[in-house]
Motif scaffolding. Structure first.
Motif, PDB file in Angstrom:
ATOM      1  N   ALA A 280       0.832  -1.204   0.000  1.00  0.00           N
ATOM      2  CA  ALA A 280       0.000   0.000   0.000  1.00  0.00           C
ATOM      3  C   ALA A 280       0.872   1.261   0.000  1.00  0.00           C
ATOM      4  O   ALA A 280       0.573   2.234  -0.711  1.00  0.00           O
ATOM      5  N   GLN A 322     -13.137   2.720   2.828  1.00  0.00           N
ATOM      6  CA  GLN A 322     -12.336   1.483   2.831  1.00  0.00           C
ATOM      7  C   GLN A 322     -11.104   1.592   1.936  1.00  0.00           C
ATOM      8  O   GLN A 322     -10.482   0.577   1.626  1.00  0.00           O
ATOM      9  N   GLY A 324      -8.001   2.539   2.152  1.00  0.00           N
ATOM     10  CA  GLY A 324      -6.725   1.986   2.643  1.00  0.00           C
ATOM     11  C   GLY A 324      -6.687   0.474   2.510  1.00  0.00           C
ATOM     12  O   GLY A 324      -5.707  -0.105   2.033  1.00  0.00           O
ATOM     13  N   ALA A 325      -7.784  -0.167   2.937  1.00  0.00           N
ATOM     14  CA  ALA A 325      -7.832  -1.633   2.866  1.00  0.00           C
ATOM     15  C   ALA A 325      -7.911  -2.091   1.413  1.00  0.00           C
ATOM     16  O   ALA A 325      -7.311  -3.096   1.020  1.00  0.00           O
ATOM     17  N   ARG A 326      -8.640  -1.308   0.609  1.00  0.00           N
ATOM     18  CA  ARG A 326      -8.799  -1.710  -0.794  1.00  0.00           C
ATOM     19  C   ARG A 326      -7.462  -1.708  -1.530  1.00  0.00           C
ATOM     20  O   ARG A 326      -7.176  -2.630  -2.292  1.00  0.00           O
ATOM     21  N   ALA A 328      -4.641  -2.165  -0.410  1.00  0.00           N
ATOM     22  CA  ALA A 328      -3.757  -3.244   0.065  1.00  0.00           C
ATOM     23  C   ALA A 328      -4.264  -4.599  -0.427  1.00  0.00           C
ATOM     24  O   ALA A 328      -3.642  -5.622  -0.184  1.00  0.00           O
ATOM     25  N   SER A 329      -5.415  -4.592  -1.113  1.00  0.00           N
ATOM     26  CA  SER A 329      -5.987  -5.851  -1.613  1.00  0.00           C
ATOM     27  C   SER A 329      -5.627  -6.006  -3.102  1.00  0.00           C
ATOM     28  O   SER A 329      -4.980  -5.134  -3.679  1.00  0.00           O
ATOM     29  N   ASN A 393     -13.369 -10.014   1.901  1.00  0.00           N
ATOM     30  CA  ASN A 393     -14.264  -9.245   2.776  1.00  0.00           C
ATOM     31  C   ASN A 393     -15.686  -9.277   2.209  1.00  0.00           C
ATOM     32  O   ASN A 393     -15.931  -9.882   1.161  1.00  0.00           O
ATOM     33  N   THR A 399      -7.712 -10.023  -0.247  1.00  0.00           N
ATOM     34  CA  THR A 399      -6.392  -9.555   0.204  1.00  0.00           C
ATOM     35  C   THR A 399      -5.494 -10.774   0.275  1.00  0.00           C
ATOM     36  O   THR A 399      -5.837 -11.772   0.905  1.00  0.00           O
ATOM     37  N   THR A 401      -2.215 -12.710   1.455  1.00  0.00           N
ATOM     38  CA  THR A 401      -1.242 -12.579   2.529  1.00  0.00           C
ATOM     39  C   THR A 401       0.083 -13.193   2.105  1.00  0.00           C
ATOM     40  O   THR A 401       1.107 -12.575   2.295  1.00  0.00           O
ATOM     41  N   GLU A 419       1.875  -9.012   5.972  1.00  0.00           N
ATOM     42  CA  GLU A 419       1.391  -8.047   6.967  1.00  0.00           C
ATOM     43  C   GLU A 419       2.572  -7.272   7.577  1.00  0.00           C
ATOM     44  O   GLU A 419       2.511  -6.054   7.749  1.00  0.00           O
ATOM     45  N   GLU A 422       4.084  -4.950   4.902  1.00  0.00           N
ATOM     46  CA  GLU A 422       3.281  -3.720   4.716  1.00  0.00           C
ATOM     47  C   GLU A 422       3.692  -2.671   5.746  1.00  0.00           C
ATOM     48  O   GLU A 422       3.856  -1.497   5.429  1.00  0.00           O
TER      49      GLU A 422
END
Ligand code: AMP
Length: 508
Positions: A280, A322, A324-326, A328-329, A393, A399, A401, A419, A422
């Motif tokens: 990200a 969302q 930030g999470a998106r 990173a996906s 999600n 996402t 890993t 994780e 990141e």
């Protein structure tokens, strides 16, 4: 259906449209491109005895003739075996042998002279009069031979970060489905585009040619035949509407070049990023430097370029709660893909739980070439086992890993290196990072971070320890840091975690 039909149809529709460029020099329009492919195809068939289903390997740095050769092979029903030109001649010969190729095309016809070519296989130089003779055009342009859609088109050799590469069998229909998904799920493709082949054409960049043939765009191989940031930025400014596939390491280099030169990336329309994790923090830097020009894809040779994707509109939507999470996906499942996350017994895992990514759909390979055991292990009940670990999600974003073999088990708990990577990659002094597990007598494995500092600064373990303490659970924090000049990567730019695990083991 024969995918070469797309070129034939386009040549009928816009024969004068520019098709093939070396740097900014036009080499062929669509009429000439199709005529060359047809002529070389006829020569393969009649002068060189190539039958439908025979394999033709390509082993050369990116050049526009690779497109002609690929379509020539398909014109007469043959199968292409693009070999990464960065591989050693011995590795290339191994692939040619494994694929039982009849011909290997290279620049000068001499690339494999030091190694023994498989029996019955000949090397052929594009820069020789033999190839010029194949282009003579004495054969009238006829349509490509009709083929059933499940006919083998491309033997895609995996990058082989562990062990020997395997030949992924991709059919014409796999490639057609992949290309249609691009237009729906990844980015727009239009006749005005210029698609750049700066990453190896044997891999993602080459796989993306089809949709741009279909829409009649320009196909551009940079004059350096590789990924030279200054050249790319300059050429993009001249040609405009540039689309290209780039691995995250290439994006990082491009962003650094843009920042250093003060350029704004004018002329670049879309950069499709994929093939390895895009952290990200790196995404944000890329967006800041070049604007909302990025899309992301997740795929693997076994379902080429097509598992999930995130279009530029989503990546650029910073206001979304969302976001930030998106970023990173790796986005949501592409149109022809069904996606499941399963536990170790291949049972569906609850939403939000880490598990292996399973994939079903039209892009999934037929199996591995002459390797039924690997095929049986990978294609289970119609589903492709990707070997990647991730979670979904509620909105369908996946996402990733890690690769399952890269997950660290410390004190009985799973730690996902991604994780930790990141978190570390967000530190302003960190340029690149990779996290691996190393055997530990008490914990089973311990977390080790390999860190490359940004140019001109140096970062130490105590600083990163404090940084991680503020961000992640204590058991996930690296127990050791190894500072290095660069990270080992394969010729596609993927970080070689196996090599890092060995190095971590030795550095105790
Ligand atoms: P290959 O078959 O050589 O293209 O390698 C495919 C593998 O690269 C996948 O199974 C993933 O582990 C990784 N990969 C591809 N795309 C992405 C992505 N966008 N983010 C993270 N990993 C990726």
């Amino acid at each position: 259906m024969n995918i070469a039909q797309w070129l034939y149809a386009r040549a009928q529709l816009t024969p004068d449209a520019p098709a093939l460029l070396q740097g900014n020099t036009l080499m062929a329009d669509y009429g000439q491109f199709a005529a060359q492919a047809c002529s070389v195809g006829q020569s393969l068939r009649h002068d060189h005895g190539i039958e439908p289903g025979d394999r033709i390997a390509l082993y050369m740095p990116n050049r526009i003739e690779q497109l002609v050769l690929m379509y020539a092979a398909w014109w007469v029903g043959a199968v292409v075996v693009p070999i990464n030109y960065k591989l050693h001649a011995k590795e290339a010969a191994w692939i040619a042998d494994n694929a039982e190729a009849s011909l290997v095309f290279s620049d000068d016809g001499q690339s494999l002279r030091e190694v023994s070519l498989p029996q019955g296989c000949r090397e052929f130089g594009v820069d020789t009069p033999d190839y010029t003779a194949m282009l003579d055009g004495s054969h009238a342009v006829a349509a490509p031979i009709p083929l059933a859609t499940d006919t083998l088109a491309w033997l895609f050799y995996t990058s082989g970060t562990t062990g020997r590469p395997k030949g992924v069998m991709l059919t014409h229909d796999n490639l057609i489905a992949m290309s249609l998904c691009y237009a729906v799920d990844v980015a727009e493709a239009s006749q005005h585009d210029a698609v750049f082949y700066a990453a190896p054409m044997s891999h993602g960049a080459g796989l993306y040619n089809f949709i741009f043939v279909r829409v009649g765009a320009r196909h551009v191989v940079p004059a350096t035949r590789g990924f030279d940031c200054a050249e790319i930025l300059d050429l993009a400014k001249q040609l405009g509407e540039v689309s290209m596939f780039a691995a995250p390491t290439m994006v990082k280099r491009l962003v650094a070049a843009v920042k250093a030169s003060g350029s704004d990336g004018a002329g670049i329309k879309s950069i499709i990023c994929g093939g390895a994790p895009m952290y990200a923090a790196d995404f944000i830097q890329a967006l800041d430097a070049l604007g909302p020009k990025f899309a992301q894809i997740y795929g693997q040779g076994e379902s080429p370029m097509t598992i999930s994707a995130m279009r530029g509109e989503l990546i650029g939507d910073r206001e979304h709660p969302q976001w930030g999470a998106r970023i990173a996906s790796v986005g949501t499942a592409q149109s022809c893909i069904e996606l499941r996350i399963v536990d170790e017994d291949l049972r569906d895992a609850p939403l939000g739980t880490h598990g292996e990514v399973l994939v079903r759909g039209r892009t999934v390979m037929q199996g591995y070439w002459r390797n039924s055991q690997a095929t049986q292990e990978t294609l289970v009940d119609g589903w492709l086992r990707t070997g990647d670990i991730g979670y979904l999600n509620e909105a369908g974003f996946l996402t990733l890993t890690d690769r399952s073999k890269d997950v660290i088990i410390s004190g009985g708990t799973n730690i996902y290196p991604r994780e930790v990577e990141e978190v570390l990659s967000r530190h302003p002094d960190v340029f690149e990072v990779a996290v691996v597990g190393s055997p530990h007598p008490e914990w089973g494995e311990e977390v080790v971070a390999f860190v490359v500092s940004r140019k001109g600064v140096s970062v130490d373990a105590a600083t990163l320890e404090a940084w991680c303490r503020a961000e992640i659970a204590s058991f996930k924090k690296p127990k050791r840091y190894v500072f290095c000049q660069d990270l080992p990567k394969n010729s596609y730019g993927k970080i070689l975690k196996t090599a890092l695990r060995e190095a971590a083991n030795q550095s105790v």
